[in-house]
Design a protein around this motif. Structure first.
Motif, short mmCIF file in Angstrom:
data_model
loop_
_atom_site.label_atom_id
_atom_site.label_comp_id
_atom_site.label_asym_id
_atom_site.label_seq_id
_atom_site.Cartn_x
_atom_site.Cartn_y
_atom_site.Cartn_z
N LYS A 573 0.89 -1.26 0.10
CA LYS A 573 -0.11 -0.03 0.04
C LYS A 573 0.75 1.29 -0.09
O LYS A 573 1.55 1.59 1.13
CB LYS A 573 -0.91 -0.04 1.31
CG LYS A 573 -1.69 1.40 1.25
CD LYS A 573 -2.38 1.57 0.22
CE LYS A 573 -3.40 2.84 0.66
NZ LYS A 573 -2.54 4.02 0.38
N PHE A 640 -8.38 4.57 1.33
CA PHE A 640 -9.56 3.71 0.73
C PHE A 640 -10.48 3.54 1.97
O PHE A 640 -10.48 2.41 2.72
CB PHE A 640 -8.69 2.34 0.35
CG PHE A 640 -7.71 2.50 -0.61
CD1 PHE A 640 -8.34 2.87 -1.91
CD2 PHE A 640 -6.58 2.32 -0.62
CE1 PHE A 640 -7.29 3.15 -2.96
CE2 PHE A 640 -5.62 2.48 -1.58
CZ PHE A 640 -6.09 2.85 -2.75
N ARG A 646 -11.90 0.16 -1.61
CA ARG A 646 -11.10 -0.90 -1.15
C ARG A 646 -11.19 -2.09 -2.40
O ARG A 646 -10.41 -2.58 -2.57
CB ARG A 646 -11.56 -1.37 -0.08
CG ARG A 646 -11.27 -0.36 1.17
CD ARG A 646 -11.56 -1.38 2.60
NE ARG A 646 -12.88 -1.55 2.89
CZ ARG A 646 -13.60 -0.65 3.46
NH1 ARG A 646 -13.14 0.41 3.86
NH2 ARG A 646 -14.96 -0.73 3.62
N GLU A 649 -8.77 -0.81 -5.15
CA GLU A 649 -7.41 -1.36 -4.58
C GLU A 649 -7.04 -2.63 -4.85
O GLU A 649 -5.85 -3.00 -5.29
CB GLU A 649 -7.30 -0.99 -3.27
CG GLU A 649 -5.94 -1.43 -2.67
CD GLU A 649 -4.79 -0.84 -3.24
OE1 GLU A 649 -3.64 -1.41 -2.81
OE2 GLU A 649 -4.53 -0.01 -3.99
N ARG A 650 -7.93 -3.78 -4.58
CA ARG A 650 -7.78 -4.87 -4.61
C ARG A 650 -7.66 -5.30 -6.35
O ARG A 650 -7.01 -6.00 -6.48
CB ARG A 650 -8.79 -5.88 -4.09
CG ARG A 650 -8.83 -5.79 -2.56
CD ARG A 650 -9.70 -6.96 -2.14
NE ARG A 650 -11.11 -6.70 -2.48
CZ ARG A 650 -12.02 -6.02 -1.77
NH1 ARG A 650 -11.64 -5.33 -0.64
NH2 ARG A 650 -13.46 -6.03 -2.23
#
Length: 715
Positions: A573, A640, A646, A649-650
């Motif tokens: 991250k 996020f 989120r 981001e994944r």
């Protein structure tokens, strides 16, 4: 007035051309042959043990241009010093152990081959010379370790004598480097880029020669001229550096022009992404007619011959100032409408600013101001391509082969093996940086056979009449001049340097000549065995040619994409403090541009059928890496806090992971489809900025398919 300037050729020029000689080369070849004989005579007169080495040094350091003559002589001397110092240290450490000498020479040859293949210009020659100069001292030395000093000093003095003779004989006749050739071609390439930009600003079709592939080909030709241009002159180095940066900024502009064109095509064809298209839809463009007109005037000024710029009504400086002013006015007009300045305008502005530095460097070079203290504003050196793969292969090839022959030498203690190993070291080092060393070996072998034949002719028919060593030296003169004539003839020009090298290495004037014809013949066979063995090695150990080097370079360029994805994944991250610096971004962009130009040049030389794909490959590589960096920047700046963020981001992590896997898989494999699906899913996330989503969609629709096609074509 020279023939190139329109004078009528003299009778000897016409006669030489009718006999098959390269008339412009003939004068250079004859004066070099004379310099070689002068070096031989001086080396003998001052009592050097191997005077024929001086003649070889004169041939090796001679160049047709004055600046290159000086630079090559300096590198020959420096390389010889480094090689001799290493040889002395190795002999003293070995203490007559042939096994230590064999392993030491193999390691030194591998190191010199590795470093030499990473260099440019005559630095390559200096590194290779350091390798085989050490081999000359080690393999020709006999007796206790302490007796190596006379041979080492003899090697150094013969090199100095040969270089000095070449400088003294050729300096007065060698012309200066002609800056106008490079500058005219560079300005013509820049004019083509600016002409294409003006056409796009007017929303008109580009003129002939303005498509992406042709622009790249013209800039690649400029890059080819820059290879040896900086040698021997500080002003030339400044000019070369300035032109390198101009090329970089010109490619940036060409990239954004091509990207804008492809983006418009993608938007026009993406009927199912109306919402996305609505977000990225731009307001009506401001009028760019004044800027386009200023660029056209600058194009006209650049296309004039550089030596006639002062006579033009609208000089290139005035046209450049007007273009910069028009670009600033256009940018101000965009900002007054509260809009973001298009990347094309930014790239154009930086190119125009870089051209100001380039024009200053070119003017100093055209006027021959070699002592000027002026430096380009972009003092940072452009990151140029280095062939790490080729350097590693050359090191393994040279070091491994020398090790095998060194073991045979240490086991048998045969002097003939040492002599053959010496010739092999020269072939494996000097020619390893050539585009096609295996093909070159065929010409080298032919040249050495001719040179050995001339040497045997002198030894069998001429030297028996000599009454002293002085007469033996003078009897070499006709053969030296014959070597110059063979150098200038069209039928024997390829490999003619090796005619003279082989001839002089065998013509060591020692009176009385007690060696029999059989002994002379065995020495000649040992000399020509070097290129013959090297041809076998180049054919079977990492076979290298221009097409293979091109394929290696293309694979290196494509592998930068999964390598970047891997680096971004390692950041996990990303935090705000881990942002990629602007310098790092500019570094990989500049290196990509230089590699692309070299790739295009090799494709043009080899007439690669798939070379039409290379411009699209460069565009896709630049766009894909830029998109990944933009994605990483968004991840750094985003908290996020919501499920949608989120999830995005994944998906970003999955897309980067599958890009790494795609780089390891075969082109067209299932990994390619998985990577495209991952990027497509990421591009559809509504939380992404519209511009970034469009860039990610370009990875799916354009970049990965193009790169897969290039990998398949160059496999």
């Amino acid at each position: 007035m020279s023939t190139a300037e329109g004078a009528v050729p003299s009778w000897w020029q016409r006669a030489g051309g009718a006999l098959g000689f390269h008339v412009p080369v003939l004068a250079f070849a004859l004066r070099t042959a004379l310099a070689a004989f002068v070096a031989l005579w001086i080396a003998y007169a001052i009592g050097l043990e191997h005077p024929h080495w001086a003649a070889m040094s004169a041939w090796a350091s001679s160049q047709p241009m004055r600046e290159h003559l000086l630079s090559r002589g300096i590198y020959r001397f420096s390389g010889s010093v480094v090689g001799v110092v290493f040889a002395i240290a190795l002999v003293l450490v070995a203490q007559e152990s042939l096994w230590v000498l064999a392993f030491g020479l193999a390691l030194w040859g591998a190191l010199c081959a590795f470093l030499g293949n990473l260099q440019r210009g005559y630095m390559v020659y200096g590194c290779m010379l350091a390798g085989y100069s050490a081999a000359m001292v080690v393999l020709l030395h006999h007796g206790p370790a302490g007796s190596v000093w006379p041979l080492a000093w003899d090697r150094m003095f013969t090199v100095v004598t040969g270089v000095a003779a070449a400088l003294c004989v050729s300096w007065c006749f060698a012309p200066r480097r002609k800056a106008v050739v490079l500058i005219a071609q560079s300005r013509a390439a820049l004019a083509g880029v600016l002409q294409a930009t003006a056409a796009d600003l007017r929303q008109q079709s580009r003129p002939a020669g303005g498509d992406y592939a042709q622009l790249l080909s013209r800039m690649a030709q400029v890059e080819d001229l820059l290879e040896l241009y900086p040698e021997g002159s500080r002003t030339a180095r400044n000019t070369s550096q300035a032109i390198h940066w101009q090329q970089h900024h010109a490619l940036e502009l060409v990239y954004f022009l091509g990207l804008a064109s492809q983006t418009r095509q993608m938007q026009a064809s993406a009927e199912d992404s109306a919402a996305l298209e609505q977000e990225v839809k731009e307001a009506p463009q401001p009028p760019y007619a004044p800027l386009a007109q200023a660029l056209e005037q600058l194009v006209a000024a650049l296309q004039a011959p550089p030596q006639q710029q002062e006579d033009q009504a609208l000089g290139v400086h005035l046209a450049l100032r007007q273009a910069i002013g028009a670009c600033e006015d256009a940018v101000a007009g965009v900002q007054s409408q509260a809009k973001q300045v298009p990347p094309v305008m930014q790239a154009l502005y930086w190119l125009l600013q870089e051209m100001r530095q380039g024009l200053r460097a070119e003017e100093l070079d055209l006027h021959g101001r070699t002592r000027s203290s002026w430096r380009p504003g972009s003092s940072e050196r452009l990151p140029l391509h280095r062939d790490w793969v080729g350097a590693r292969e050359a090191a393994v090839r040279a070091g491994g082969t020398l090790l095998i022959f060194g073991i045979v030498w240490a086991w048998t203690q045969a002097s003939i093996v040492a002599f053959g190993m010496l010739g092999l070291s020269v072939m494996l080092l000097v020619f390893s940086a050539f585009e096609s060393p295996g093909r070159t070996m065929a010409f080298v072998l032919r040249g050495q056979l001719i040179g050995a034949g001339l040497a045997l002719l002198c030894q069998a028919l001429i030297w028996p009449w000599a009454q002293s060593a002085v007469q033996m030296v003078w009897m070499v003169l006709p053969f030296a001049l014959m070597g110059g004539l063979l150098f200038a003839h069209k039928r024997t020009a390829a490999g003619a340097m090796d005619i003279n090298m082989a001839m002089f290495i065998l013509l060591a004037p020692v009176f009385p000549d007690t060696a029999s014809l059989g002994q002379h013949l065995s020495m000649a066979l040992a000399v020509v065995s070097g290129p013959a063995l090297a041809w076998v090695v180049y054919r079977w150990v990492y076979p290298t040619n221009a097409q293979r080097r091109m394929q290696t370079l293309a694979r290196m360029m494509v592998q930068e994409v999964p390598a970047m994805a891997h680096r971004l994944l390692e950041e996990a991250k990303p935090s705000r403090g881990m942002a990629v610096s602007v310098a790092v971004t500019n570094w990989w962009q500049a290196q990509l541009h230089h590699r692309l130009l070299r790739l295009v040049r090799w494709a043009d030389k080899t007439q690669l059928p798939q070379r039409a794909q290379l411009p699209r490959m460069g565009l896709s590589l630049r766009a894909m890496q830029t998109a990944m960096l933009q994605l990483q920047q968004w991840r750094r700046e985003t908290i996020f806090a919501t499920p949608a963020l989120r999830r995005t981001e994944r998906l970003a992590q999955v897309a980067l992971q599958r890009t790494v896997a795609w780089g390891k898989a075969q082109p067209g494999d299932v990994a390619s489809r998985k990577a495209r699906a991952a990027w497509a899913s990421l591009a559809q996330q509504p939380v992404l900025p519209a511009v970034l989503a469009m860039q990610l969609l370009g990875i799916v629709q354009r970049d990965i398919p193009i790169l897969d096609g290039v990998r398949q074509a160059l496999r």
